[in-house]
Design a protein around this motif. Structure first.
Motif, PDB file in Angstrom:
ATOM      1  N   PRO A  83       0.830  -1.212   0.000  1.00 54.88           N
ATOM      2  CA  PRO A  83       0.000   0.000   0.000  1.00 54.88           C
ATOM      3  C   PRO A  83       0.862   1.259   0.000  1.00 54.88           C
ATOM      4  N   LYS A  84       0.329   2.297  -0.610  1.00 59.33           N
ATOM      5  CA  LYS A  84       1.075   3.549  -0.709  1.00 59.33           C
ATOM      6  C   LYS A  84       1.104   4.315   0.620  1.00 59.33           C
ATOM      7  N   ASN A  85       0.041   4.235   1.409  1.00 52.11           N
ATOM      8  CA  ASN A  85      -0.013   4.969   2.671  1.00 52.11           C
ATOM      9  C   ASN A  85      -0.789   4.161   3.706  1.00 52.11           C
ATOM     10  N   GLN A  87      -3.670   4.731   5.140  1.00 48.73           N
ATOM     11  CA  GLN A  87      -5.099   4.580   4.879  1.00 48.73           C
ATOM     12  C   GLN A  87      -5.365   3.429   3.915  1.00 48.73           C
ATOM     13  N   GLU A  88      -4.543   3.346   2.888  1.00 49.53           N
ATOM     14  CA  GLU A  88      -4.703   2.255   1.930  1.00 49.53           C
ATOM     15  C   GLU A  88      -4.363   0.909   2.562  1.00 49.53           C
ATOM     16  N   LYS A  91      -7.422  -0.329   4.433  1.00 48.72           N
ATOM     17  CA  LYS A  91      -8.460  -0.827   3.529  1.00 48.72           C
ATOM     18  C   LYS A  91      -8.108  -2.187   2.946  1.00 48.72           C
ATOM     19  N   MET A  92      -6.844  -2.387   2.629  1.00 49.07           N
ATOM     20  CA  MET A  92      -6.436  -3.612   1.945  1.00 49.07           C
ATOM     21  C   MET A  92      -6.227  -4.788   2.909  1.00 49.07           C
ATOM     22  N   ASN A 131       3.390   0.047   4.740  1.00 45.07           N
ATOM     23  CA  ASN A 131       3.083   0.888   3.587  1.00 45.07           C
ATOM     24  C   ASN A 131       4.356   1.587   3.129  1.00 45.07           C
TER      25      ASN A 131
END
Length: 643
Positions: A83-85, A87-88, A91-92, A131
């Motif tokens: 994930p890039k950050n 928050q992502e 979610k993932m 991330n």
């Protein structure tokens, strides 16, 4: 001898001792001893060419097949997307049900070990929150905890709240130490950070229970800035909900490393964020101080001395934050112990800004608590230099500290100081104390003027009354036939008023003859000192007079009629007017004495032109303001009467 092989039989053992010895095996015969020498050489000769021939005969086509086979063996499955950050990552990779299942499983396996639950939960979050974003996280912005959903936060808070305080204290130290250790290994630590935020949201004071161990941990990693800053960020979370804890962390964990270039920015910015988080301004008065006096002295030295060693921007930022920090540190200067502490400290202070700051704190302490005055009485003779600076500061800023005059003991104390100053003229620094005390006593003797401009309005009312009477006399020809004369006859004060008038004419004649000769001389003298300011005052006075006698005439006549009507409606007006005439007569006698005294002083050359030069500009400015205000008020009143 026979050519046949003979079988050699072993000899039987003769005794038990020989049987006990180990049988040493004979060495095996070598290949060279058994086979003929030529056959061995032929064997190696026949063997060597075979591999060479096999290598040469290998066709080129199998290489392609071999290459294809290698490619098939080296095929690796694609890595999962990172994930890039944060928050992502949530979610993932993170699910509420998985978190619940993990917590329930840990509680089932280890029902009496809450620390294992929390440790497994943090380790699970470390794996799931990986991330690519490695940028700095704001101190009080809430990340990474804010990236979790509301239900996830509720679950984590409920788990932490079910743990005893002593266990939470141990677990907090585990989170902080593991944050440093895992970062040293290059691992992700968002799980430890999240758990630290949760614990300090619930109980911020836990971080100060054993600060000495945290200081040791910081010292271990302070030469590795990425780890040191991560530790400061983690412990700094306690200041989000508790100002006093945040200030203590700043003093003990952050301030010692502020001069290190990798930490300066974070330490200064954290202080600003902390004060803004709790809405602290330079005028804030807290119920109790956020630090003790010794720490305040340390902060003061840091701001005025150490800040000069920082970079220009951060040094300025720290000095700009100091008034807010001082307000939080002193809580209105109500602690009377501030006075003796700073009086001792003032002796060794050389920076002008720091000296002024200490004097301001001392003056505020005198204003806030009467007990500080008792301390001053005790240390005055042993701190003459500091006391002289303080009385001079109070004199220069008396408008701010005028409230000290409401304490009767303050004036008595200053008078006692002055008595000592006069008797101890041989001591050093006594002159500064003597001058300062004399100035304060003079200001307190003068007293505080009333807020309402009674003198100015009385002067304007006198001018208006004289104008009304003058217009009335001009209209009727004589004072006896005027409305004013009739009014004074009705109240029985006409004869007394005429006596006052005759005496006033005598004084006026004498004064007019003197002013006609001397005023131009003194006016030119004052004009040379004051410049155009005197001309402006004269012009405004003329403007006021023109308005009163000119355009305002109609309004003044109406005002006279209104006064007559009021006199008719008030039964006691005649008696009050008689009393007023008596007071006026007494005032005329006093005025006559003052005029004669002033005339004697002027003619005798007792006028101090130095004082004139100092005060005349101020008086002229006040006169201009008063005339303008009076003119505006008169215009409004007359306009209302005309309407």
């Amino acid at each position: 001898m026979s050519d046949k092989w003979e079988t050699v039989k072993p000899k039987p053992a003769t005794n038990s001792k020989s049987n006990s010895k180990k049988t040493v095996p004979k060495p095996m015969p070598k290949l060279e001893d058994v086979l003929p020498a030529g056959s061995i050489q032929a064997m190696y000769t026949d063997y060597e060419p075979a591999p060479v021939a096999e290598v040469k005969k290998v066709p080129s086509t199998p290489k392609k097949d071999q290459k294809k086979t290698v490619v098939k063996k080296d095929v690796v499955p694609a890595k999962p997307k990172v994930p890039k950050n944060i928050q992502e990552a949530v979610k993932m990779n993170l699910r509420l049900d998985d978190l619940k299942q993990l917590v329930e499983s840990c509680q089932t396996k280890f029902p009496d070990s809450p620390l294992l639950w929390l440790r497994d939960l943090a380790a699970y979050l470390n794996l799931k929150l990986v991330n690519e974003d490695k940028s700095e996280v704001g101190v009080f912005e809430g990340a990474p905890l804010s990236a979790l959903t509301q239900n996830m936060k509720k679950l984590m808070y409920s788990v932490v709240q079910g743990v005893t305080e002593s266990m939470l204290e141990t677990y907090l130290e585990t989170c902080l130490s593991n944050t440093a250790h895992d970062l040293a290994k290059g691992l992700d630590v968002d799980g430890w950070r999240v758990m630290t935020q949760v614990i300090l949201d619930i109980n911020p004071g836990l971080v100060t229970s054993n600060l000495s161990r945290l200081v040791e941990l910081r010292n271990s990693y302070q030469n590795r800035p990425n780890i040191g800053l991560a530790l400061l960020w983690s412990v700094g979370q306690a200041g989000k909900n508790d100002l006093q804890t945040g200030v203590r962390i700043w003093l003990e964990m952050m301030l010692p490393v502020m001069s290190m270039k990798h930490y300066t920015r974070f330490v200064v910015e954290y202080l600003g964020l902390l004060l803004n988080q709790h809405r602290i301004t330079k005028d804030t008065v807290l119920s109790k101080p956020v630090m003790d006096l010794q720490n305040f002295v340390t902060v003061q030295d840091t701001v005025f001395l150490v800040s000069g060693q920082l970079s220009k921007d951060f040094g300025k930022q720290l000095r700009d934050l100091y008034p807010q920090l001082r307000a939080a540190a002193l809580a209105g200067s109500r602690n009377h112990e501030i006075f003796p502490t700073l009086m001792d400290k003032l002796k060794n202070q050389n920076m002008p800004d720091q000296v002024l700051d200490s004097l301001e704190v001392l003056a505020n302490c005198l204003l806030a608590t009467p007990a500080a005055l008792v301390h001053w009485q005790r240390v005055y003779t042993s701190h003459l230099s500091q006391s002289g600076q303080l009385v001079q500061y109070l004199d220069s800023n008396w408008s701010k500290y005028r409230g000290l005059q409401q304490n009767p003991e303050f004036q008595e104390t200053i008078q006692a100081f002055q008595d000592y100053n006069i008797s101890a003229t041989h001591k050093d620094d006594i002159g500064l104390c003597r001058d300062g005390c004399a100035a304060l006593l003079a200001k307190m003797a003068k007293g505080e003027g009333a807020w309402f401009p009674w003198k100015t309005l009385s002067f304007l009312l006198l001018i208006a009354t004289a104008s009304i009477i003058n217009l009335d006399i001009q209209k009727n020809g004589e004072f006896s036939r005027s409305h004013s004369g009739a009014f004074f006859k009705d109240i029985g004060q006409y004869d007394r008023l005429m006596d006052i008038s005759s005496r006033a004419q005598v004084v006026y004649g004498a004064g007019y003859s003197w002013t006609e000769t001397n005023v131009p001389v003194y006016y030119s003298k004052i004009r040379s000192i004051t410049g155009p300011a005197l001309d402006n005052a004269v012009e405004q006075t003329k403007e006021y007079g023109v308005y009163v006698y000119g355009k305002g005439g109609e309004g003044l006549l109406l005002l006279q009629d209104q006064l007559v009507q009021v006199g008719a409606q008030l039964p006691g007006l005649k008696q009050r007017a008689g009393e007023f005439i008596i007071i006026l007569q007494q005032g005329l006698n006093t005025c006559q004495e003052k005029v004669v005294m002033a005339y004697t002083e002027v003619v005798g050359g007792k006028v101090d032109w130095g004082k004139v030069q100092e005060n005349v500009l101020i008086k002229i400015s006040e006169l201009q303001i008063s005339l303008k205000s009076g003119l505006d008020w008169t215009k409004n009143q007359i306009n209302q009467l005309i309407k």
